[in-house]
Design an enzyme around this catalytic site. Structure first.
Site, mmCIF file in Angstrom:
data_model
loop_
_atom_site.group_PDB
_atom_site.id
_atom_site.type_symbol
_atom_site.label_atom_id
_atom_site.label_comp_id
_atom_site.label_asym_id
_atom_site.label_seq_id
_atom_site.Cartn_x
_atom_site.Cartn_y
_atom_site.Cartn_z
ATOM 1 N N ASP A 173 -18.792 -27.916 -46.928
ATOM 2 C CA ASP A 173 -17.207 -27.487 -46.698
ATOM 3 C C ASP A 173 -17.027 -26.308 -47.297
ATOM 4 O OD1 ASP A 173 -14.684 -28.825 -45.731
ATOM 5 O OD2 ASP A 173 -14.258 -27.306 -46.904
ATOM 6 N N ILE A 174 -16.253 -25.316 -46.687
ATOM 7 C CA ILE A 174 -16.000 -24.105 -47.341
ATOM 8 C C ILE A 174 -15.162 -24.095 -48.410
ATOM 9 C CG2 ILE A 174 -13.928 -23.280 -45.989
ATOM 10 C CD1 ILE A 174 -15.687 -20.630 -45.437
ATOM 11 N N GLY A 207 -3.621 -35.075 -40.226
ATOM 12 C CA GLY A 207 -4.010 -33.840 -40.893
ATOM 13 C C GLY A 207 -5.350 -33.293 -40.556
ATOM 14 N N HIS A 262 -15.583 -34.269 -37.269
ATOM 15 C CA HIS A 262 -16.339 -34.275 -38.365
ATOM 16 C C HIS A 262 -16.016 -35.344 -39.457
ATOM 17 C CE1 HIS A 262 -12.743 -31.681 -38.788
ATOM 18 N NE2 HIS A 262 -12.664 -32.111 -40.183
ATOM 19 N N LEU A 263 -17.123 -35.861 -40.094
ATOM 20 C CA LEU A 263 -17.122 -36.753 -41.135
ATOM 21 C C LEU A 263 -17.082 -36.025 -42.599
ATOM 22 C CD1 LEU A 263 -16.996 -39.764 -42.076
ATOM 23 C CD2 LEU A 263 -19.448 -39.970 -41.789
HETATM 24 P P1 5GP Z 1 -9.969 -31.422 -41.482
HETATM 25 O O1 5GP Z 1 -8.507 -31.355 -42.161
HETATM 26 O O2 5GP Z 1 -9.866 -30.715 -40.000
HETATM 27 O O3 5GP Z 1 -10.679 -32.801 -41.396
HETATM 28 O O4 5GP Z 1 -10.736 -30.532 -42.239
HETATM 29 C C1 5GP Z 1 -11.605 -29.306 -41.787
HETATM 30 C C2 5GP Z 1 -12.281 -28.966 -42.970
HETATM 31 O O5 5GP Z 1 -13.229 -27.907 -42.506
HETATM 32 C C3 5GP Z 1 -11.581 -28.001 -44.152
HETATM 33 O O6 5GP Z 1 -12.006 -29.103 -45.243
HETATM 34 C C4 5GP Z 1 -11.920 -26.921 -44.340
HETATM 35 O O7 5GP Z 1 -12.148 -26.631 -45.707
HETATM 36 C C5 5GP Z 1 -13.287 -26.861 -43.485
HETATM 37 N N1 5GP Z 1 -13.721 -25.559 -43.042
HETATM 38 C C6 5GP Z 1 -12.640 -24.942 -41.981
HETATM 39 N N2 5GP Z 1 -13.195 -23.888 -41.441
HETATM 40 C C7 5GP Z 1 -14.596 -23.915 -42.112
HETATM 41 C C8 5GP Z 1 -15.520 -23.070 -41.791
HETATM 42 O O8 5GP Z 1 -15.543 -21.945 -41.197
HETATM 43 N N3 5GP Z 1 -16.853 -23.135 -42.464
HETATM 44 C C9 5GP Z 1 -16.994 -24.382 -43.265
HETATM 45 N N4 5GP Z 1 -18.070 -24.476 -43.971
HETATM 46 N N5 5GP Z 1 -15.928 -25.375 -43.463
HETATM 47 C C10 5GP Z 1 -14.861 -24.866 -42.778
#
Ligand code: 5GP
Ligand code: ZN
Length: 104
Positions: free
Chosen positions: A30-31, A91, A98-99
């Site tokens: 995760d970024i 959220g 994605h998990l």
């Molecule tokens: P969600 O809230 O949709 O479950 O989480 C999305 C996750 O994706 C977040 O934890 C965010 O930090 C991560 N994320 C968003 N954009 C990117 C990206 O471009 N690259 C990576 N590696 N992670 C990302």
């Protein structure tokens, strides 16, 4: 045209720190990590949210959990969280299933 950032990562159009890849899934850091280990395990197939799962996706979703378990072990996590956020109200920010594997 598909603007999904996670599809771009699976197609190698966007960089990511890839931890695992096979024909069904990919796992990458995760970024914005929330803990020492924060890996996203995603299907290569574009599914917007868990709410869009169809009959026949059971094996794929079980596979994501198995890969997350193996990555937790490989990274030395004694315990960890596996989480799906579902829908804007749940959220979810990136609309490609994605998990989250989050562990110390
Ligand atoms: P969600 O809230 O949709 O479950 O989480 C999305 C996750 O994706 C977040 O934890 C965010 O930090 C991560 N994320 C968003 N954009 C990117 C990206 O471009 N690259 C990576 N590696 N992670 C990302
Ligand atoms: Zn996608």
């Amino acid at each position: 045209m598909n603007d999904c950032i996670f599809c771009k990562i699976t197609n190698k159009k966007l960089p990511a720190k890839i931890q695992y890849e096979d024909e069904l899934c990919m796992a990458f850091n995760d970024i914005h990590p929330k803990d020492r280990i924060h890996i996203l395990v995603i299907p290569k197939k574009h599914i917007p949210t868990i709410a869009y799962l169809e009959d026949g996706d059971e094996k794929l979703m079980g596979h994501l959990i198995k890969i997350a378990k193996e990555l937790a072990k490989k990274n030395g996590c004694p315990g960890y969280r596996l989480t799906f956020f579902v829908g804007k109200e749940g959220g979810q920010e990136v609309f490609h299933v994605h998990l989250h594997l989050i562990g110390k």
